[in-house]
Design a protein around this motif. Sequence first.
Motif, PDB file in Angstrom:
ATOM      1  N   THR A  52       0.865  -1.308  -0.048  1.00 13.28           N
ATOM      2  CA  THR A  52       0.098   0.036  -0.042  1.00 13.28           C
ATOM      3  C   THR A  52       0.880   1.127  -0.044  1.00 13.28           C
ATOM      4  O   THR A  52       1.851   1.199   0.558  1.00 13.28           O
ATOM      5  N   ILE A  53       0.283   2.194  -0.595  1.00 11.73           N
ATOM      6  CA  ILE A  53       1.178   3.670  -0.856  1.00 11.73           C
ATOM      7  C   ILE A  53       1.446   4.171   0.629  1.00 11.73           C
ATOM      8  O   ILE A  53       2.538   4.525   1.027  1.00 11.73           O
ATOM      9  N   GLU A  54       0.249   3.791   1.496  1.00 11.89           N
ATOM     10  CA  GLU A  54       0.346   4.477   2.922  1.00 11.89           C
ATOM     11  C   GLU A  54       1.559   3.787   3.731  1.00 11.89           C
ATOM     12  O   GLU A  54       2.412   4.557   4.291  1.00 11.89           O
ATOM     13  N   ALA A  55       1.565   2.529   3.533  1.00  8.66           N
ATOM     14  CA  ALA A  55       2.961   1.774   4.396  1.00  8.66           C
ATOM     15  C   ALA A  55       4.282   2.075   3.781  1.00  8.66           C
ATOM     16  O   ALA A  55       5.107   2.281   4.457  1.00  8.66           O
ATOM     17  N   LEU A  56       4.268   2.496   2.331  1.00  2.21           N
ATOM     18  CA  LEU A  56       5.468   2.687   1.671  1.00  2.21           C
ATOM     19  C   LEU A  56       5.897   4.307   2.246  1.00  2.21           C
ATOM     20  O   LEU A  56       7.129   4.683   2.555  1.00  2.21           O
ATOM     21  N   LEU A  57       5.037   5.317   2.565  1.00  4.63           N
ATOM     22  CA  LEU A  57       5.180   6.702   3.044  1.00  4.63           C
ATOM     23  C   LEU A  57       5.778   6.642   4.436  1.00  4.63           C
ATOM     24  O   LEU A  57       6.443   7.395   4.915  1.00  4.63           O
ATOM     25  N   ARG A  58       5.227   5.411   5.341  1.00  2.00           N
ATOM     26  CA  ARG A  58       5.623   5.355   6.623  1.00  2.00           C
ATOM     27  C   ARG A  58       6.961   4.523   6.822  1.00  2.00           C
ATOM     28  O   ARG A  58       7.320   4.541   7.943  1.00  2.00           O
ATOM     29  N   TYR A  59       7.354   3.899   5.803  1.00  2.98           N
ATOM     30  CA  TYR A  59       8.369   3.113   5.823  1.00  2.98           C
ATOM     31  C   TYR A  59       9.783   3.794   6.120  1.00  2.98           C
ATOM     32  O   TYR A  59      10.150   4.844   5.537  1.00  2.98           O
ATOM     33  N   ASP A  60      10.292   3.419   7.352  1.00  8.35           N
ATOM     34  CA  ASP A  60      11.482   4.028   7.710  1.00  8.35           C
ATOM     35  C   ASP A  60      12.688   3.349   7.201  1.00  8.35           C
ATOM     36  O   ASP A  60      13.042   2.301   7.717  1.00  8.35           O
ATOM     37  N   ARG A  61      13.439   3.755   6.285  1.00  2.00           N
ATOM     38  CA  ARG A  61      14.403   3.225   5.444  1.00  2.00           C
ATOM     39  C   ARG A  61      15.694   2.953   6.410  1.00  2.00           C
ATOM     40  O   ARG A  61      16.236   4.288   6.514  1.00  2.00           O
TER      41      ARG A  61
END
Length: 68
Positions: A52-61
């Motif tokens: 999901t795009i929301e999960a990608l935006l929250r992903y802390d690389r």
Amino acid sequence: MATATILSISDQTHIKECRRCGLRYDWRRSPSSSLKMTYCGSLCEQADLGFTIEALLRYDRQPAPIAA
């Protein structure tokens, strides 16, 4: 007054069709803020994209370790 209610219900300008399942939905009420005009919800987004795009935006690389 009943006429205004009927007209607002029959107004199709905010109705979209989900890319994955074909469900018709009002994009203004979509729970996903990022792809509200493509998928009816996060389950279809996850099934179609694999994430999901929301999960990608929250992903802390995390930074990659530096090779010696």
